[in-house]
Design an enzyme around this catalytic site. Structure first.
Site, mmCIF file in Angstrom:
data_model
loop_
_atom_site.group_PDB
_atom_site.id
_atom_site.type_symbol
_atom_site.label_atom_id
_atom_site.label_comp_id
_atom_site.label_asym_id
_atom_site.label_seq_id
_atom_site.Cartn_x
_atom_site.Cartn_y
_atom_site.Cartn_z
ATOM 1 C CG PHE A 153 12.037 1.659 1.389
ATOM 2 C CD1 PHE A 153 12.413 1.029 2.574
ATOM 3 C CD2 PHE A 153 10.761 2.207 1.328
ATOM 4 C CE1 PHE A 153 11.538 0.952 3.651
ATOM 5 C CE2 PHE A 153 9.882 2.134 2.394
ATOM 6 C CZ PHE A 153 10.279 1.494 3.565
ATOM 7 C CD GLU A 180 13.938 7.515 -4.799
ATOM 8 O OE1 GLU A 180 13.729 6.318 -5.124
ATOM 9 O OE2 GLU A 180 13.075 8.409 -4.898
ATOM 10 C CB CYS A 285 4.390 -5.696 0.676
ATOM 11 S SG CYS A 285 5.177 -7.214 0.159
ATOM 12 C CD GLU A 385 1.260 0.018 2.548
ATOM 13 O OE1 GLU A 385 1.314 0.898 1.673
ATOM 14 O OE2 GLU A 385 1.777 -1.106 2.409
HETATM 15 P P1 NAD Z 1 7.147 4.073 -3.406
HETATM 16 O O1 NAD Z 1 5.862 3.898 -4.118
HETATM 17 O O2 NAD Z 1 7.409 5.365 -2.714
HETATM 18 O O3 NAD Z 1 8.384 3.842 -4.404
HETATM 19 C C1 NAD Z 1 8.451 2.718 -5.245
HETATM 20 C C2 NAD Z 1 9.256 3.095 -6.488
HETATM 21 O O4 NAD Z 1 8.569 4.152 -7.185
HETATM 22 C C3 NAD Z 1 10.658 3.598 -6.171
HETATM 23 O O5 NAD Z 1 11.559 3.065 -7.109
HETATM 24 C C4 NAD Z 1 10.520 5.110 -6.307
HETATM 25 O O6 NAD Z 1 11.714 5.737 -6.736
HETATM 26 C C5 NAD Z 1 9.445 5.258 -7.361
HETATM 27 N N1 NAD Z 1 8.653 6.487 -7.179
HETATM 28 C C6 NAD Z 1 8.419 7.140 -6.004
HETATM 29 N N2 NAD Z 1 7.655 8.217 -6.233
HETATM 30 C C7 NAD Z 1 7.387 8.254 -7.561
HETATM 31 C C8 NAD Z 1 6.646 9.119 -8.395
HETATM 32 N N3 NAD Z 1 5.999 10.174 -7.910
HETATM 33 N N4 NAD Z 1 6.573 8.839 -9.714
HETATM 34 C C9 NAD Z 1 7.199 7.776 -10.224
HETATM 35 N N5 NAD Z 1 7.935 6.905 -9.471
HETATM 36 C C10 NAD Z 1 8.023 7.136 -8.155
HETATM 37 O O7 NAD Z 1 7.253 2.840 -2.368
HETATM 38 P P2 NAD Z 1 8.347 2.619 -1.255
HETATM 39 O O8 NAD Z 1 8.090 3.581 -0.138
HETATM 40 O O9 NAD Z 1 9.706 2.547 -1.835
HETATM 41 O O10 NAD Z 1 7.981 1.142 -0.790
HETATM 42 C C11 NAD Z 1 6.964 0.850 0.136
HETATM 43 C C12 NAD Z 1 5.664 0.524 -0.557
HETATM 44 O O11 NAD Z 1 5.855 -0.582 -1.428
HETATM 45 C C13 NAD Z 1 4.573 0.097 0.405
HETATM 46 O O12 NAD Z 1 3.371 0.684 -0.017
HETATM 47 C C14 NAD Z 1 4.519 -1.408 0.250
HETATM 48 O O13 NAD Z 1 3.285 -2.016 0.568
HETATM 49 C C15 NAD Z 1 4.837 -1.551 -1.194
HETATM 50 N N6 NAD Z 1 5.311 -2.892 -1.499
HETATM 51 C C16 NAD Z 1 4.434 -3.742 -2.104
HETATM 52 C C17 NAD Z 1 4.820 -5.027 -2.387
HETATM 53 C C18 NAD Z 1 3.879 -5.986 -3.043
HETATM 54 O O14 NAD Z 1 4.290 -7.067 -3.356
HETATM 55 N N7 NAD Z 1 2.635 -5.626 -3.293
HETATM 56 C C19 NAD Z 1 6.123 -5.447 -2.075
HETATM 57 C C20 NAD Z 1 6.997 -4.546 -1.471
HETATM 58 C C21 NAD Z 1 6.568 -3.261 -1.189
#
Ligand code: NAD
Length: 500
Positions: A153, A180, A285, A385
Site C-alpha cells: 500500500f 487493496e 520501507c 517493524e
Molecule cells: P503486506 O505484506 O500486508 O501486503 C503486500 C501485498 O501482499 C498486498 O498486495 C496484499 O494484498 C498482499 N497480501 C496481504 N496479505 C496476504 C496474504 N496473507 N497472502 C497473500 N498475499 C497477501 O504489506 P503492506 O502492509 O501493503 O505494505 C507494507 C510493508 O511493505 C512493510 O512491511 C514495508 O516494509 C514493506 N515494503 C517493503 C519494501 C522494500 O523495498 N523492501 C518497499 C515497500 C514496502
C-alpha cells in the site's frame, strides 16, 4: 447519491473489467475516515481471465521491435509526466501521504520508465566471431512471458513502476495486483498505457487479496513474481512461487538504522532523522526508525530533534501540511499500541504523537510524530517493524557496538551513517550487512539505473528491482552457436564438439 462509494474494478485486456462483481473490500480516504470506494477482490477464475488476456497479448508483444517498445515507453513517459499531479492526487486520496510526497513518489517511478526507454541498449547481447573455424557464438535475452507483480500500500505508483516498465520493455506482459487499500493508482496507470498505445492485454490490473495472490503463485502461465510487502508475506510468496517453478523476487519489511558518530554535523543529522523518520508518516520501507547515537552525542541530538518536531504540522495532505494520516484506522491503532508498550517496557517518551494538533477532519486516521529515547534492543519498539511515525533512539558507547546492533538485526534494507570521518564511513559501507547504504544521506534509494533491494529478511531471492538486475530478472538468456555451411566442414564426427 454523490457520496456513494465508487466501484473500483480490474483492468483487463485494455479496458475496465466487465465481469460480475464478487467479493469486495473497503477503500477509505485516510484524512477523513470516509469510505470512498469498494474494490473488487478477484476470485481465482477472475485471475485466470486476466492471465488469458496476458497470454494472448504476449504472442504478439514478444515479437514487437525494440523501437516499437521504446516508443510505447516514451509515450507513457510523456503522458505520465504531463499528468503526474492527477496521479499524485489519487495517491493522496487513498494513501493519505501529503501531495508533495505523492508527487515525489510519481517522479521516482518516472525515472524507471525513463530507464526502460533505453531498452534497445539494455538488451544488447554479446557476439564472438570465429570461436571455431567459421563458427560464431552470440547471446540473446528473451522475455519470460506473463509476469506477476504484487505491490504494497505504501507506494501505490512507484513500487509497481519499479517493475512494469522494465518487464514490458523486455517484451513480457504484466498482471499487476496492487494493494487493496489504495487500488485506484494502478487502474489509472492502466488507462494511461492504453492512451499511450500499448496493445491491449500487455498491462493488466487485478485487485484482490490472498485468493488472487495464491492463484498468481500457482498459475502455470505466470512465469515470474515480483513481490513487495511485509516479511512474512514475502517469505510466503517466495516459497510458494519457487515451489511452483517460478522465478521470484520478494522484497520484505525493514528496520532501518541511522548511526550518528560523535564527529557528525548534528544539525544535519537531526534534520535527516526528522525527514526520514516522519516523512510519509513513517510508512516507507526506507524510513529511519532506529536512531543509533554513539555517545556522547545522544543528549544533544535528542534535543535538536525535539526542537525540529515542535515545528511539524500534521493534517490533511491536500492542505500543505508536513505529514498526513496513517493508511487505515486499524494500522493507526496498531502503531499507537507501540507507544503504550514502549512506555510499559521502560523507554522514555520524549514526544507523544497522540498529543499532536491536527489540521484535518476528526474522522481521519491520525497519529502525530513520536520520539522515544533510551530504547533498548529487547523492546518491541526495536524488535518490530512499526511502519508509522515513531522514531526510537538507542544509545551505544562505540562504533563497534553500533555496527553490531545493525548487523544483528534480522532486516537489512537500508541504513545511514552520519559522520565527517571518511575513514569511518568507508569502514561502515564495507562492514555493514545491509543492501542500501547512505553516507550523510538518510534515505539512500538507488537511482533507476542501479538496483533497489535489501539483504537478509528484507529480500528473498537474488534479484533486486530495476537497473541491470531488473533487465536480467525479466529475461532469460540464450546462447547460439552458428555455422553457415562451408564444404570444407562436411563429414561425420561423433566426438564432443571442440573449438579448433
Ligand atoms: P503486506 O505484506 O500486508 O501486503 C503486500 C501485498 O501482499 C498486498 O498486495 C496484499 O494484498 C498482499 N497480501 C496481504 N496479505 C496476504 C496474504 N496473507 N497472502 C497473500 N498475499 C497477501 O504489506 P503492506 O502492509 O501493503 O505494505 C507494507 C510493508 O511493505 C512493510 O512491511 C514495508 O516494509 C514493506 N515494503 C517493503 C519494501 C522494500 O523495498 N523492501 C518497499 C515497500 C514496502
Amino acid at each position: 447519491m454523490d457520496n456513494d462509494p465508487r466501484r473500483i474494478t480490474h483492468w483487463v485486456g485494455g479496458k475496465p473489467w466487465s465481469g460480475p462483481a464478487g467479493r469486495a473490500g473497503d477503500v477509505f480516504d485516510p484524512a477523513t475516515g470516509r469510505l470512498t470506494g469498494r474494490v473488487d477482490l478477484a476470485s481465482g477464475a477472475d485471475v485466470d481471465a486476466a492471465v488469458t488476456a496476458a497470454v494472448t497479448a504476449f504472442a504478439d508483444w514478444r515479437h514487437s521491435s525494440l523501437t516499437r517498445r521504446a516508443q510505447a515507453l516514451f509515450a507513457f513517459r510523456e503522458l505520465l509526466n504531463s499528468r503526474k499531479e492527477e496521479l499524485a492526487a489519487i495517491i493522496t486520496a487513498e494513501h493519505g501521504k501529503v501531495l508533495s510526497d505523492a508527487l515525489g513518489e510519481v517522479t521516482r517511478g518516472l525515472e524507471v520508465v525513463e530507464f526502460a526507454c533505453g531498452i534497445p541498449h539494455l538488451l544488447k547481447g554479446g557476439f564472438s566471431e570465429n570461436v571455431s573455424t567459421k563458427v560464431d557464438v552470440y547471446s540473446i535475452r528473451q522475455p519470460l512471458g506473463v509476469v506477476g507483480i504484487i505491490s504494497p500500500f505504501n507506494f501505490p505508483a512507484m513500487v509497481p513502476m519499479w517493475f512494469f516498465p522494465v518487464a514490458i520493455a523486455c517484451g513480457n506482459t504484466v498482471i499487476l495486483k496492487p494493494s487493496e487499500k489504495d487500488p485506484s493508482a494502478a487502474v489509472w496507470m492502466g488507462a494511461l498505457w492504453a492512451e499511450a498505445g500499448l496493445p491491449d492485454g500487455v498491462f493488466n490490473v487485478v485487485h484482490g487479496d490472498k485468493e488472487a495472490v495464491d492463484r498468481l503463485l500457482e498459475h502455470p502461465d505466470v512465469r515470474s513474481v515480483s513481490f513487495v510487502g511485509s516479511t512474512p508475506i514475502a517469505r510466503y510468496v517466495y516459497e510458494g512461487g519457487t515451489k511452483a517453478g517460478k522465478r521470484v523476487q520478494a522484497l520484505g519489511g525493514a528496520k532501518n538504522h541511522m548511526v550518528v558518530l560523535p564527529d557528525a554535523d548534528l544539525d544535519l543529522a537531526a534534520d535527516a532523522a526528522v525527514n526520514a523518520g516522519f516523512g510519509s508518516a513513517g510508512e516507507r520501507c526506507m524510513a529511519i526508525s532506529a536512531l543509533v547515537a554513539v555517545e556522547p552525542v545522544a543528549d544533544e541530538l535528542v534535543r535538536k530533534i525535539r526542537e525540529r518536531m515542535d515545528g511539524l504540522t500534521v493534517g490533511d495532505g491536500r492542505r500543505g501540511t508536513d505529514m498526513g494520516p496513517l493508511v487505515t484506522e486499524a494500522h493507526r491503532d496498531k502503531v499507537a499500541g507501540y507507544l503504550d508498550a514502549g512506555v510499559a517496557q521502560g523507554a522514555e517518551l520524549v514526544v507523544d504523537g497522540r498529543e499532536q494538533k491536527i489540521d484535518g477532519d476528526e474522522g481521519g486516521f491520525w497519529l502525530g510524530p513520536t520520539l522515544f529515547d533510551r530504547v533498548t534492543p529487547a523492546m518491541t519498539l526495536y524488535t518490530d517493524e512499526i511502519f508509522g511515525p515513531v522514531l526510537s533512539v538507542l544509545r551505544v558507547p562505540t562504533y563497534d557496538a553500533a555496527l553490531d546492533l545493525v548487523n544483528t538485526n534480522p532486516y537489512g534494507n537500508g541504513t545511514a551513517i552520519f559522520t565527517n570521518d571518511g575513514g569511518a564511513a568507508r569502514r561502515y559501507q564495507n562492514e555493514v550487512e545491509v543492501g542500501m547504504v547512505g553516507i550523510n544521506v538518510p534515505i539512500p534509494v538507488p537511482m533507476a539505473y542501479y538496483s533497489f533491494g535489501g539483504w537478509k529478511h528484507s529480500l528473498f531471492g537474488d534479484s533486486h528491482a530495476h537497473g541491470a538486475e531488473g533487465v536480467q530478472f525479466f529475461t532469460r538468456g540464450k546462447v547460439v552457436t552458428s555455422r553457415w555451411l562451408d564444404p570444407s566442414h562436411g563429414g561425420l564426427n561423433l566426438g564432443f564438439p571442440r573449438n579448433d
